[in-house]
Design an enzyme around this catalytic site. Structure first.
Site, mmCIF file in Angstrom:
data_model
loop_
_atom_site.group_PDB
_atom_site.id
_atom_site.type_symbol
_atom_site.label_atom_id
_atom_site.label_comp_id
_atom_site.label_asym_id
_atom_site.label_seq_id
_atom_site.Cartn_x
_atom_site.Cartn_y
_atom_site.Cartn_z
ATOM 1 N N LYS A 88 0.834 -1.217 0.000
ATOM 2 C CA LYS A 88 0.000 0.000 0.000
ATOM 3 C C LYS A 88 0.859 1.253 0.000
ATOM 4 C CE LYS A 88 -4.254 -1.891 0.572
ATOM 5 N NZ LYS A 88 -5.582 -2.033 1.010
ATOM 6 N N LYS A 123 -5.466 -12.094 -7.679
ATOM 7 C CA LYS A 123 -6.772 -12.240 -7.015
ATOM 8 C C LYS A 123 -7.761 -11.167 -7.481
ATOM 9 C CE LYS A 123 -6.838 -9.516 -2.815
ATOM 10 N NZ LYS A 123 -7.317 -9.384 -1.466
ATOM 11 N N LYS A 130 -11.181 -5.401 -5.275
ATOM 12 C CA LYS A 130 -12.067 -4.273 -5.531
ATOM 13 C C LYS A 130 -11.285 -3.058 -6.010
ATOM 14 C CE LYS A 130 -13.247 -4.079 -0.644
ATOM 15 N NZ LYS A 130 -12.217 -3.562 0.245
HETATM 16 P P1 ATP Z 1 -8.395 -4.054 -1.856
HETATM 17 O O1 ATP Z 1 -8.395 -4.484 -3.275
HETATM 18 O O2 ATP Z 1 -8.936 -2.672 -1.653
HETATM 19 O O3 ATP Z 1 -7.120 -4.321 -1.119
HETATM 20 P P2 ATP Z 1 -9.853 -6.432 -1.269
HETATM 21 O O4 ATP Z 1 -10.839 -6.646 -2.364
HETATM 22 O O5 ATP Z 1 -8.627 -7.243 -1.274
HETATM 23 O O6 ATP Z 1 -9.508 -4.914 -1.149
HETATM 24 P P3 ATP Z 1 -10.361 -6.410 1.605
HETATM 25 O O7 ATP Z 1 -11.206 -5.297 2.112
HETATM 26 O O8 ATP Z 1 -8.900 -6.308 1.839
HETATM 27 O O9 ATP Z 1 -10.656 -6.666 0.057
HETATM 28 O O10 ATP Z 1 -10.872 -7.779 2.172
HETATM 29 C C1 ATP Z 1 -12.090 -8.044 2.799
HETATM 30 C C2 ATP Z 1 -12.201 -9.551 2.993
HETATM 31 O O11 ATP Z 1 -12.442 -10.204 1.745
HETATM 32 C C3 ATP Z 1 -10.943 -10.191 3.592
HETATM 33 O O12 ATP Z 1 -11.284 -11.192 4.511
HETATM 34 C C4 ATP Z 1 -10.264 -10.759 2.377
HETATM 35 O O13 ATP Z 1 -9.414 -11.828 2.715
HETATM 36 C C5 ATP Z 1 -11.467 -11.213 1.530
HETATM 37 N N1 ATP Z 1 -11.131 -11.221 0.093
HETATM 38 C C6 ATP Z 1 -10.803 -10.162 -0.661
HETATM 39 N N2 ATP Z 1 -10.583 -10.500 -1.954
HETATM 40 C C7 ATP Z 1 -10.782 -11.842 -2.028
HETATM 41 C C8 ATP Z 1 -10.719 -12.807 -3.100
HETATM 42 N N3 ATP Z 1 -10.404 -12.475 -4.336
HETATM 43 N N4 ATP Z 1 -10.998 -14.098 -2.824
HETATM 44 C C9 ATP Z 1 -11.344 -14.462 -1.568
HETATM 45 N N5 ATP Z 1 -11.423 -13.611 -0.508
HETATM 46 C C10 ATP Z 1 -11.150 -12.314 -0.717
#
Ligand code: ATP
Ligand code: LTN
Length: 334
Positions: free
Chosen positions: A115, A197, A200
């Site tokens: 980040k 992965k 968002k």
């Molecule tokens: P960012 O892209 O802003 O870092 P993110 O989509 O990775 O966000 P987080 O807010 O960091 O999402 O995660 C919220 C929850 O969703 C966490 O428990 C994370 O492990 C889970 N998560 C996020 N993306 C995935 C994915 N692609 N597959 C499974 N679990 C996920």
């Protein structure tokens, strides 16, 4: 621990639009745990400001996320759903734990490295201390289990280290939490680059299915999903795109990988994509309808926000007072 039930704590940031990855990797599992455990599910708005936010957007998204928790099937009478910023004990315990955490430990965190590389103009102290606030979240509720995606494992380990360090000095104050990594949907991959992965914060909107995408958009994104040139529906590292589609299909239908492979044996990629798209729409349509219904129930949601914050503050307050006493802060006069 109430009624002999183990305690679960988890949270999600209200940044960006939630994806199918967030739902299958986190939210859906959370809902399934609420009968067996005493659950605290928090909208971690204090973590969100480690990256600069537009106030009006943050406020709106935080409320929408709390509504989504309920729409995903988490009963707010049974579980405790609330905003982190409504329970001041989180920030207070985080400050205390900062004084029991080393700079070296925090600078090794991969999320901090990622980040800070992405937001070079705003590498703030909050971003650095992010895992300490997360530790405070978990330890305040004496959580036994923390359901998160595998990407949060390092943060959970540091939380355990901080708690053990504190307990070694002051006696058994904190429960040492374990991570709980669900199997289905543990890692949903990007539809455009199945080595990455689904996230968002991905710049390509075709890479992610957003929870609020309509049927046409979902079907279109699956049609465009990156696969391979083998032309056979198989499962394994040489076919990451197809494997991801199969994983999503299984997470949505409850089928096993072998079952799905049998079902699609001899069929084409186009058919698989359609079937996955339909399975995903089948999951998301009722969720979206419930979000729309709940969003109109303003008084009901307001009441939940107020009551649940009070329930959370009660539990968190007990741990905070204990900590404050142990470290030598003067007791309150009643
Ligand atoms: P960012 O892209 O802003 O870092 P993110 O989509 O990775 O966000 P987080 O807010 O960091 O999402 O995660 C919220 C929850 O969703 C966490 O428990 C994370 O492990 C889970 N998560 C996020 N993306 C995935 C994915 N692609 N597959 C499974 N679990 C996920
Ligand atoms: N860092 C987490 C969100 C989070 C969290 C928590 C998860 C903040 N505090 C406590 C579990 C328990 C993430 O998913 N990005």
């Amino acid at each position: 621990m109430l009624d002999g039930k183990k305690v679960i704590f988890s949270g999600m940031q209200a940044t960006g639009n939630l994806t199918l990855g967030n739902y299958l990797g986190a939210l859906k599992n959370w809902a399934q745990l609420t009968d067996e455990y005493e659950c605290y599910y928090c909208v971690v708005d204090e973590h969100s400001i480690t990256i600069r936010q537009d106030p009006a957007v943050l406020r709106k998204r935080a409320r929408a996320l709390l509504i989504l928790y309920i729409a995903a099937g988490i009963d707010p009478e049974k579980s405790v759903l609330y905003f982190q910023s409504h329970v001041s004990a989180h920030a207070e315990l985080a400050w205390i734990l900062n004084c029991y955490t080393y700079m070296g430990e925090m600078s090794r965190m991969t999320q901090f490295k990622d980040k800070s590389a992405k937001h070079e103009d705003n590498i703030n102290v909050g971003l650095f201390a992010y895992p300490v606030l997360m530790a405070a979240d978990i330890l305040l509720y004496q959580a036994d289990l923390v359901p998160v995606g595998i990407d949060q494992k390092q943060h959970l380990e540091i939380c355990r280290d901080i708690a053990e360090r504190f307990n070694n000095i002051y006696g058994d104050v904190f429960t040492i939490p374990d991570g709980y990594y669900g199997s289905t949907g543990a890692k949903v991959m990007s539809l455009q680059n199945p080595e990455k992965k689904m996230s968002k914060s991905d710049e390509n909107p075709n890479a992610s299915i957003y929870l609020m995408d309509d049927t046409d958009t979902i079907m279109r994104k699956f049609k465009r999903a990156v696969t391979d040139s083998l032309g056979v529906i198989g499962y394994g590292p040489e076919q990451p795109g197809i494997s991801n589609l199969i994983d999503i299909y299984c997470a949505c239908t409850g089928k096993k990988v072998e079952e799905a492979l049998k079902e699609f044996d001899g069929r084409g990629y186009g058919e698989l994509k359609m079937a996955v798209g339909e399975a995903v729409c089948g999951q998301l349509a009722p969720l979206q309808a419930e979000v729309a219904r709940l969003t109109k129930e303003k008084d009901y949601i307001d009441r939940i926000i107020k009551n649940n914050a009070e329930r959370a503050a009660y539990t968190a307050g007990k741990t905070l007072r204990k900590v404050q006493h142990k470290i030598g802060f003067p007791d309150r006069i009643r």
